[in-house]
Design a protein around this motif. Structure first.
Motif: not given
Ligand code: GLP
Length: 245
Positions: A3, A18, A22, A40, A42-43, A46, A54
């Motif tokens: 990412l 994104l 994925l 979501e 955390d994504l 990160y 996201v």
């Protein structure tokens, strides 16, 4: 997931990038079937992008059927229903078919008892109106997935106590040497209607396989007439074909 690359990689909206990342991870198996997607939050953190971005990417993949959101537990990679393959020419019982595949079976009873025959049962089983037939109606479940609804009628002489069948009918018939040795089976396409569709956990109109079996004892006498409907998305019949002589 790579990412960190998102911000720098190429042009175009971030959520599209994104989504592609994925999607790549799912198709390549790095995110396996049934795996949970990281939260979501955390994504976003990160990849250093907003949660709205996201959410948009995830929404797209949910719409495409690659991800599924489960209330309260998160977002998961969709696991396609595994299909059961069944040889066309073997006279086996449902329990045997599933055990051979390592699936655990159970049934929910819809009906179990002795009744006077319907006109159809009189005809199919060759019994008179004042005779009795044993009816066994079951929702058949394999590894917790409802797979079929099965309604069997038997000449009562061969199954005088239907309540003796707790799991496998054929295993019960085996005990008295009255297991069928030959059967004629007809398979046809159908659309599942309620209440069957609901019991099988599919939407009304979903594809089903209707199967009728008439089974015979070694003596040539009919013993069983069964109507079943299987989930079309979970059951395949496979036949070996050989060149005609
Ligand atoms: C299959 C057949 C039925 C038969 C049943 C017996 O599903 N289509 O006609 O009655 O097997 O299964 P079991 O012995 O598991 O009860």
């Amino acid at each position: 997931l790579p990412l960190e690359m998102l911000q720098s990689a190429g042009t175009g909206p971030l959520y599209v990038k994104l989504r592609q990342t994925l999607e790549e991870a799912i198709r390549s198996g790095r995110l396996g079937q049934g795996d949970a997607l990281p939260p979501e939050r955390d994504l976003a953190e990160y990849a250093n992008i907003s949660r709205v971005t996201v959410r948009k990417a995830v929404d797209d993949l949910v719409k495409d059927g690659l991800l599924v959101r489960r209330q309260g537990s998160g977002t998961f990679v969709v696991k396609p229903v595994s299909r059961v393959q069944q040889r066309l020419t073997r006279l086996t019982s449902f329990t045997e078919d599933m055990v051979r595949r390592g699936l655990k079976t159970r049934s929910e009873w819809l009906e179990r008892g002795l009744f006077h025959p319907s006109p159809e049962e009189m005809m199919m089983l060759g019994v008179k109106a004042d005779a009795y037939v044993a009816r066994l109606g079951r929702l058949r479940i394999a590894d917790d997935m409802p797979l079929a609804i099965e309604r069997a009628s038997l000449v009562a002489e061969f199954l005088p106590d239907p309540a003796s069948v707790t799991s496998s009918l054929y295993a019960e018939l085996d005990k008295t040497n009255s297991r069928p040795v030959r059967a004629i089976q007809r398979i046809s396409a159908s659309n599942l209607k309620n209440p069957d569709a609901a019991m099988l956990g599919v939407s009304p109109g979903a594809a089903g396989l209707s199967i009728e079996r008439v089974s015979y004892l070694a003596s040539g006498r009919v013993i069983e007439f069964t109507r079943s409907v299987y989930r079309g998305d979970a059951y395949d019949f496979v036949a070996e074909l050989t060149l005609a002589e």
